[in-house]
Design a protein around this motif. Structure first.
Motif, PDB file in Angstrom:
ATOM      1  N   THR A  66      29.914  21.285  -3.980  1.00  0.00           N
ATOM      2  CA  THR A  66      28.707  21.653  -3.238  1.00  0.00           C
ATOM      3  C   THR A  66      28.536  20.760  -2.022  1.00  0.00           C
ATOM      4  O   THR A  66      28.214  21.230  -0.922  1.00  0.00           O
ATOM      5  CB  THR A  66      27.467  21.565  -4.157  1.00  0.00           C
ATOM      6  N   LEU A  69      31.004  21.856   0.708  1.00  0.00           N
ATOM      7  CA  LEU A  69      30.608  23.099   1.369  1.00  0.00           C
ATOM      8  C   LEU A  69      29.323  22.917   2.180  1.00  0.00           C
ATOM      9  O   LEU A  69      29.166  23.525   3.243  1.00  0.00           O
ATOM     10  CB  LEU A  69      30.476  24.224   0.343  1.00  0.00           C
ATOM     11  N   ASP A  70      28.416  22.060   1.716  1.00  0.00           N
ATOM     12  CA  ASP A  70      27.191  21.774   2.478  1.00  0.00           C
ATOM     13  C   ASP A  70      27.484  21.018   3.769  1.00  0.00           C
ATOM     14  O   ASP A  70      26.664  21.013   4.685  1.00  0.00           O
ATOM     15  CB  ASP A  70      26.200  20.955   1.635  1.00  0.00           C
ATOM     16  N   LEU A  72      29.793  21.752   5.820  1.00  0.00           N
ATOM     17  CA  LEU A  72      30.283  22.679   6.837  1.00  0.00           C
ATOM     18  C   LEU A  72      29.157  23.035   7.805  1.00  0.00           C
ATOM     19  O   LEU A  72      28.031  23.292   7.381  1.00  0.00           O
ATOM     20  CB  LEU A  72      30.838  23.944   6.173  1.00  0.00           C
ATOM     21  N   ALA A 129      36.625  25.874  -3.576  1.00  0.00           N
ATOM     22  CA  ALA A 129      36.435  25.022  -2.397  1.00  0.00           C
ATOM     23  C   ALA A 129      37.400  25.413  -1.281  1.00  0.00           C
ATOM     24  O   ALA A 129      37.001  25.511  -0.119  1.00  0.00           O
ATOM     25  CB  ALA A 129      36.614  23.553  -2.766  1.00  0.00           C
ATOM     26  N   GLY A 132      36.177  28.622   0.309  1.00  0.00           N
ATOM     27  CA  GLY A 132      34.978  28.369   1.101  1.00  0.00           C
ATOM     28  C   GLY A 132      35.287  27.641   2.388  1.00  0.00           C
ATOM     29  O   GLY A 132      34.722  27.944   3.450  1.00  0.00           O
ATOM     30  N   LEU A 133      36.199  26.691   2.332  1.00  0.00           N
ATOM     31  CA  LEU A 133      36.590  25.946   3.525  1.00  0.00           C
ATOM     32  C   LEU A 133      37.285  26.858   4.535  1.00  0.00           C
ATOM     33  O   LEU A 133      36.975  26.826   5.728  1.00  0.00           O
ATOM     34  CB  LEU A 133      37.510  24.778   3.154  1.00  0.00           C
ATOM     35  N   ALA A 136      34.628  29.242   6.051  1.00  0.00           N
ATOM     36  CA  ALA A 136      33.638  28.562   6.890  1.00  0.00           C
ATOM     37  C   ALA A 136      34.239  28.024   8.180  1.00  0.00           C
ATOM     38  O   ALA A 136      33.525  27.867   9.171  1.00  0.00           O
ATOM     39  CB  ALA A 136      32.982  27.433   6.112  1.00  0.00           C
ATOM     40  N   GLY A 145      42.240  26.098   4.148  1.00  0.00           N
ATOM     41  CA  GLY A 145      41.446  25.451   3.092  1.00  0.00           C
ATOM     42  C   GLY A 145      42.269  24.464   2.293  1.00  0.00           C
ATOM     43  O   GLY A 145      41.790  23.391   1.925  1.00  0.00           O
ATOM     44  N   GLN A 149      41.301  20.607   2.192  1.00  0.00           N
ATOM     45  CA  GLN A 149      40.993  20.046   0.877  1.00  0.00           C
ATOM     46  C   GLN A 149      41.907  18.863   0.552  1.00  0.00           C
ATOM     47  O   GLN A 149      41.463  17.855   0.007  1.00  0.00           O
ATOM     48  CB  GLN A 149      41.112  21.113  -0.196  1.00  0.00           C
TER      49      GLN A 149
END
Length: 187
Positions: A66, A69-70, A72, A129, A132-133, A136, A145, A149
């Motif tokens: 979290t 991702l927050d 980003l 993750a 999401g990366l 985003a 990603g 990561q």
């Protein structure tokens, strides 16, 4: 006012102990002291110390995903370099501000080597993750990603061990751009 139950208190205490002491040095007495509960509560809610600590590690992993991702940026008007720099800056700040979460996350990764349950859950979190990366950062290419990561793991280790010598957001972005240029030389 937030009311927290004994189970949640135990998990919070276990996460604190993981961050401060590590798995091997955390005793049930440490957890009881950190949580303000009693020894019987561990058995009642989790069965064993190890089951409580496994749950705490799983939650710490979720919290760290979290945080990533927050970090980003929300601003779609930024170019890729600016988005990366903003991301790295927010993430590096999170390493210092949320040190307990990140320390527990590193502990979780180390323990995943010995726990199939943790390995499965952490692996699934890493897949989320990466996706999401990639999304985003403006591209659904899973390789993006995966690279970001991977860099996060090394950056986290550096930030926790030697925060004064952790690369800056600008250095990371410039390094990625330089590496990309080396990968695609123009004739």
């Amino acid at each position: 006012m937030r009311i927290v139950g004994t189970r949640e208190d135990l998990l919070a205490g276990a996460k604190k102990c993981l961050a401060e002491r590590g798995l091997a040095r955390t005793t049930v007495r440490d957890i009881v002291a950190a949580s303000g509960t009693n020894l019987a509560a561990i058995n009642y809610h989790f069965g064993t110390r190890d089951q409580l600590l496994n749950q705490a590690m799983l939650e710490s992993t979720g919290e760290s995903v979290t945080r990533v991702l927050d970090s980003l940026p929300d601003d779609d008007d930024l170019d890729t370099g600016e988005r990366l720099t903003t991301f790295w800056r927010k993430l590096i700040e999170s390493f210092g501000a949320d040190r307990a979460v990140w320390s527990a996350n590193v502990e979780s990764m180390a323990q995943a080597l010995h726990s199939p349950e943790l390995r499965t859950e952490i692996g699934a979190a890493q897949v989320r993750a990466r996706a999401g990366l990639s999304e985003a950062l403006g591209d659904n290419d899973p390789r993006i990603g995966a690279i970001v990561q991977t860099l996060i793991g090394g950056l986290l280790a550096q930030a926790l061990i030697d925060p004064d010598n952790t690369p800056t957001a600008e250095e990371l972005t410039a390094g990625i751009q330089a590496l990309a240029a080396l990968s695609n030389p123009t004739p």
